[in-house]
Design an enzyme around this catalytic site. Structure first.
Site, PDB file in Angstrom:
ATOM      1  CG  ASP A  20       0.889  -8.609   5.722  1.00  8.37           C
ATOM      2  OD1 ASP A  20       1.047  -9.809   5.431  1.00  8.37           O
ATOM      3  OD2 ASP A  20       1.195  -7.693   4.946  1.00  8.37           O
ATOM      4  CG  HIS A  29       8.131  -8.843   3.677  1.00  6.10           C
ATOM      5  ND1 HIS A  29       7.374  -8.054   2.848  1.00  6.10           N
ATOM      6  CD2 HIS A  29       7.543 -10.069   3.681  1.00  6.10           C
ATOM      7  CE1 HIS A  29       6.358  -8.766   2.374  1.00  6.10           C
ATOM      8  NE2 HIS A  29       6.434  -9.981   2.862  1.00  6.10           N
TER       9      HIS A  29
END
Length: 334
Positions: free
Chosen positions: A261, A189
Site C-alpha cells: 500500500d 493513513h
C-alpha cells in the site's frame, strides 16, 4: 514486451516503482520520473484529474513518452472502488453506495464491466480494486463502507465478479488489502494498527476471499500496512517476510505480483531505505508511493543496491511484473 535480459539495471529497478506525481499534464518532473527513474507505473489522484478528456490526453502522453524512452508500457492506475473511494467523477458512471450495495453477482459484474470500460476508454489499465476485506458480523470498523456484504465466501465470489469484469474490459484488478483489514478500527493513513487475531482464525475468515480470488486467477495483490502480531510482531504486512513469503507465497501459493500500500502512510514508521530493504527481504515486487518527494530517489537507489546483492530475487520480481504487463497488453480490447 521487453525482456529482463535486454534491460539495464536502472530500467529493471524502475519497474518496481508505482508513483504519484503533481500536475495534470506531462510536466518536466513527470518526464524525469519516466526517463530517469524509469518508473514502471503511475497512480492518479483527484488533483491529477480535471476531466475524462484531460485524463485521456495525459495517459496517452505518458505511454507515448515511455515508449519513446524504450521502456515497457506503464501501469496507469487509479483507486476506483465506487462509493467513498472513486477518484474519477461524473460524467463517468458513479456507484455512490460502493461495494456494500453490490450484493449480487449481477450487481458486482455490472460495476466491474461499467467501471472497466470507462477507465480503459480514458487510458487506465489498472484499478486498485476490488476490496476483499471481510467485516465480521456485528462489527463496524474502518472499512465498513468499502466492503462487500456477506460471509467470507460471498465476499470472495463478489470480488471475483468485479475482478473478472474489470479485466474483460482491459483493466487489471489489484485485490486488496492482504491479509485483510476488515477487523481494524484505526486508519493506517494516520497510524500503525495492530491486529492480534491468530493466523488460524484469519485462515477461516479474512484469507478466504483471497483464496477464492487466487483460484480464479488474480494476478496482483496489495498488502496492508497492518501489523498482524500473531504472524509477525515486528513488521506490517507490506514489509513482512512472514506474511508475504510465509503466508501469501508459501502457505497460499500465490505467484503473482505483490505491491505495498502507499508507503507515505503514517503506518510506515521506518525510513525509506529500511522500507526498501524490507520489500526485498519480504519478496514484495512493487513499492507504491503516492506523493512526490525525494523518497522516490531513495527507494530507487536502495533497490539498485539490493538488486546487485540479490540478483536472483530481483530477477524474479521484475519477471513477474513484465509477465503482468504482457497479460495487460494481451487482454486489452481491440
Amino acid at each position: 514486451m521487453a525482456q529482463i535480459s535486454d534491460m539495464t539495471l536502472d530500467e529493471q529497478v524502475g519497474q518496481r516503482l508505482i508513483v504519484g506525481f503533481d500536475g495534470t499534464d506531462l510536466t518536466d518532473d513527470l518526464k524525469y520520473l519516466i526517463d530517469t527513474l524509469k518508473v514502471g507505473g503511475v497512480i492518479l489522484f483527484s488533483p491529477n484529474i480535471d476531466s475524462p478528456a484531460q485524463v485521456a490526453d495525459l495517459c496517452h502522453a505518458m505511454q507515448a513518452y515511455a515508449a519513446h524512452c524504450g521502456l515497457p508500457p506503464l501501469f496507469i492506475s487509479v483507486d476506483q472502488e465506487g462509493g467513498q473511494v472513486a477518484r474519477m467523477k461524473e460524467p463517468l458512471t458513479l456507484f455512490p453506495e460502493g461495494a456494500p450495495a453490490l450484493g449480487t453477482p449481477e450487481a458486482a459484474r455490472h460495476f466491474g464491466r461499467t467501471t472497466g470500460k470507462e477507465l480503459f476508454e480514458v487510458g487506465y489499465n489498472m484499478d486498485m480494486a476490488p476490496v476483499l476485506d471481510v467485516q465480521p458480523e456485528g462489527f463496524s470498523g474502518i472499512m465498513a463502507k468499502r466492503v462487500f456484504p456477506g460471509s467470507p465466501q460471498e465476499v470472495g465470489a463478489l470480488g471475483v465478479e468485479v475482478m473478472e469484469a474489470l479485466e474483460t474490459e482491459g483493466v487489471l484488478a489489484v485485490v486488496k488489502h492482504f491479509p485483510g483489514i476488515g477487523r481494524t478500527t484505526l486508519d493506517s493513513h494516520l497510524t500503525l494498527p495492530l491486529l492480534d487475531t491468530p493466523l488460524e482464525v484469519l485462515s477461516r475468515t479474512d484469507l478466504v476471499p483471497f483464496e477464492i480470488a487466487f483460484a480464479a486467477g488474480a494476478s496482483a495483490v496489495m498488502l496492508s500496512h497492518i501489523k498482524y502480531t500473531d504472524i509477525d510482531d515486528q513488521w506490517p504486512a507490506s514489509l513482512s517476510p512472514e506474511v508475504v513469503k510465509g503466508v501469501l507465497r508459501g502457505r497460499m501459493g500465490f505467484n503473482g505480483v505483490t505491491m505495498t500500500d502507499d508507503l507515505d502512510m503514517k503506518a510506515v514508521t521506518c525510513d525509506m531505505e529500511t522500507a526498501a530493504r524490507q520489500i526485498f527481504t519480504a519478496d514484495v515486487d512493487i513499492a507504491l508511493i503516492c506523493h512526490r518527494s525525494d523518497r522516490y530517489e531513495t527507494l530507487a537507489k536502495t533497490f539498485k543496491t539490493m538488486a546487485t546483492r540479490f540478483p536472483g530475487a530481483h530477477a524474479l520480481a521484475v519477471g513477474r511484473i513484465l509477465a503482468l504487463k504482457e497479460i495487460m497488453t494481451r487482454k486489452a480490447p481491440n
